[in-house]
Enzyme design. Structure first.
Site, PDB file in Angstrom:
ATOM      1  N   LYS A   1       0.821  -1.230   0.000  1.00 50.84           N
ATOM      2  CA  LYS A   1       0.000   0.000   0.000  1.00 50.84           C
ATOM      3  C   LYS A   1       0.843   1.264   0.000  1.00 50.84           C
ATOM      4  O   LYS A   1       0.428   2.295  -0.531  1.00 50.84           O
ATOM      5  CB  LYS A   1      -0.985   0.041   1.147  1.00 50.84           C
TER       6      LYS A   1
ATOM      7  N   GLU B   1      -5.086  -5.500  -5.460  1.00 51.68           N
ATOM      8  CA  GLU B   1      -6.209  -5.891  -4.580  1.00 51.68           C
ATOM      9  C   GLU B   1      -5.737  -6.127  -3.137  1.00 51.68           C
ATOM     10  O   GLU B   1      -6.431  -5.779  -2.181  1.00 51.68           O
ATOM     11  CB  GLU B   1      -6.853  -7.172  -5.143  1.00 51.68           C
TER      12      GLU B   1
ATOM     13  N   VAL C   1      -5.190  -3.254   0.165  1.00 53.00           N
ATOM     14  CA  VAL C   1      -6.195  -2.758   1.117  1.00 53.00           C
ATOM     15  C   VAL C   1      -7.084  -3.926   1.538  1.00 53.00           C
ATOM     16  O   VAL C   1      -7.597  -4.653   0.690  1.00 53.00           O
ATOM     17  CB  VAL C   1      -7.079  -1.653   0.489  1.00 53.00           C
TER      18      VAL C   1
ATOM     19  N   ILE D   1      -9.780  -9.340   1.737  1.00 49.31           N
ATOM     20  CA  ILE D   1     -11.160  -8.897   1.446  1.00 49.31           C
ATOM     21  C   ILE D   1     -11.222  -8.284   0.051  1.00 49.31           C
ATOM     22  O   ILE D   1     -10.442  -7.378  -0.255  1.00 49.31           O
ATOM     23  CB  ILE D   1     -11.628  -7.818   2.456  1.00 49.31           C
TER      24      ILE D   1
ATOM     25  N   GLU E   1       3.300  -4.488  10.950  1.00 49.98           N
ATOM     26  CA  GLU E   1       4.400  -4.099  10.070  1.00 49.98           C
ATOM     27  C   GLU E   1       5.691  -4.252  10.874  1.00 49.98           C
ATOM     28  O   GLU E   1       5.677  -4.236  12.104  1.00 49.98           O
ATOM     29  CB  GLU E   1       4.247  -2.641   9.650  1.00 49.98           C
TER      30      GLU E   1
ATOM     31  N   LYS F   1      -4.165   3.294   3.063  1.00 49.41           N
ATOM     32  CA  LYS F   1      -5.279   2.478   2.559  1.00 49.41           C
ATOM     33  C   LYS F   1      -6.497   3.341   2.246  1.00 49.41           C
ATOM     34  O   LYS F   1      -7.140   3.155   1.210  1.00 49.41           O
ATOM     35  CB  LYS F   1      -5.615   1.383   3.571  1.00 49.41           C
TER      36      LYS F   1
ATOM     37  N   GLY G   1      -2.337 -10.799   7.331  1.00 54.94           N
ATOM     38  CA  GLY G   1      -1.897 -12.185   7.495  1.00 54.94           C
ATOM     39  C   GLY G   1      -1.500 -12.802   6.174  1.00 54.94           C
ATOM     40  O   GLY G   1      -1.891 -12.355   5.101  1.00 54.94           O
TER      41      GLY G   1
END
Ligand code: HSE
Length: 403
Positions: free
Chosen positions: A100, A124, A127, A131, A185, A200, A297
């Site tokens: 990001k 994808e 962020v 999901i 992080e 994000k 994760g």
């Protein structure tokens, strides 16, 4: 067959190798051809690891190999990720990234190069981890005017706040546990000071407006000020405290911010706990839509990377329209936004409530045996709130409350 190179064999990069191997057949079927891992670029050695034979230390091997069509960047940070990704796109390769920081800082330029080269720059996984949110914004919600996005976008801080809220953990212990589980992080500041959420929400706001959003224009506050006492008050009011990244797009005005936000039990994000992320998107025709799942994760994030690899493989010579243009989106100043405010002050309500009338208190809350109390204000513009709060003595804490 298409060949993939992974740059950066850390948590996410090794997850991508694992997903490509475990779901090999499903991925080949979806992509219409075999997707083979050809190289893994990393500075380190991985003796005995299944990818050992593919390990390289020299980026130019990937850049110069015409048989590598798709490059996955999971190094994180800007150096050398930006230079490597740019070089790959210029060399006519598709790039998929989970980074990001890279997308927020250089997305406009990298999207532009991908368009010129008729290749794809896909992100994808940058962020919301696993999901689906970037593709829904760019495809499924294409016909909507997006009016608002409110997200719990950082798994680490949500995990920490949940531990503090539900189990009374200390901040430091919860952060250590998040790091042990691989959510945080490397530099925890990026999570706890809100910088990760800021990047994000900048990306989501750019997706929603179709214009470049400078993340430095986004007011950002982290969670390090939030204490166990704040949670006691929140609990008494039937609320929780979440780190929210939000943007509002109304009447041509765009606002965006990252703040700890008190929200009540009716809010759709209230129940988003632990490492999970939740993103509430409001469209002018659709109304509210909620995206929920594993926001960080190894395997959830790698799963989103794998979907982008398939997308790139399915469009080998064509840029699929997505992202934003180079036109700059103005972000209105934080002071123009409206919230209610939770204000903790010293003393007792009966002594001080008249001093607090300018805030139009809607709720007064006390905790047993404490020489302090709190109010929740009426909805106020932040400019007005700040002016009033400057005049007040004995302010212990203020936290914004969702309207
Ligand atoms: N540190 C990030 C988080 C990783 O906790 O959400 C996913 O971007």
């Amino acid at each position: 067959m298409m060949n993939v190179a992974i740059m950066g064999y850390g948590t996410i990069g090794s997850g991508v190798a694992e997903v490509l191997e475990k779901n090999k057949e499903k991925i080949a079927k979806a992509a219409g051809q075999e997707i083979a891992l050809k190289y893994v670029l990393d500075l380190r050695e991985f003796p005995g690891n299944p990818i050992e034979s593919k390990l390289i230390h020299d980026f130019s091997i990937i850049e110069q190999d015409p048989d590598v069509q798709i490059v996955v960047e999971t190094m994180g940070g800007l150096k050398p990720a930006y230079a490597f990704v740019k070089a790959c796109l210029l060399a006519g390769k598709h790039v998929v990234t989970s980074n990001k920081a890279l997308v927020a800082a250089h997305g406009t330029e990298l999207l532009e190069i991908a368009r010129e080269k008729q290749r794809n720059f896909l992100f994808e996984a940058s962020v919301g981890g696993g999901i689906p949110i970037i593709r829904p914004l760019s495809r499924c919600l294409m016909g909507e005017q997006i009016e608002a996005i409110t997200g719990i976008l950082n798994g680490t801080t949500n995990f920490i706040l949940t531990k503090m809220d539900k189990e009374g953990w200390a901040f430091d212990a919860a952060l250590k546990e998040a790091q042990r589980l691989g959510y945080a992080e490397r530099n925890p500041e990026a999570d706890v000071e809100g910088h990760d959420t800021c990047r994000k929400i900048a990306i989501l706001t750019a997706m929603a407006t179709g214009k470049e959003v400078n993340y430095e224009d986004i007011y950002t506050e982290g969670i390090t000020r939030i204490s166990a006492t704040d949670f006691k008050y929140a609990d008494k009011m039937g609320m929780s405290i979440k780190l929210a990244g939000a943007s509002r797009m109304e009447n041509g005005r765009v606002s965006a911010y990252v703040v700890p936000l008190m929200m009540n039990k009716e809010h759709p994000l209230y129940t988003v706990s632990d490492v999970f992320n939740g993103i509430l998107v409001k469209g002018n025709m659709l109304g509210d839509s909620m995206f929920y799942g594993s926001g960080a994760g190894k395997l959830p994030t790698a799963s989103a990377v794998a979907a982008d690899i398939i997308d790139a493989a399915k469009h080998p010579d064509r840029n699929v329209a997505m992202g934003w243009s180079a036109e700059k989106q103005e972000i209105s100043p934080m002071g123009a936004n409206m919230f209610r405010y939770f204000i903790r002050v010293t003393g007792q309500p009966e002594e001080r409530i008249t001093e607090l009338m300018a805030f139009g208190p809607r709720e007064v809350v006390t905790l047993d045996k404490m020489d302090e109390f709190a109010i929740v204000s009426k909805p106020m513009h932040e400019y007005d709130f700040e002016e009033e709060v400057r005049r007040l003595d004995g302010v212990l804490k203020t936290i914004r409350v969702e309207l």
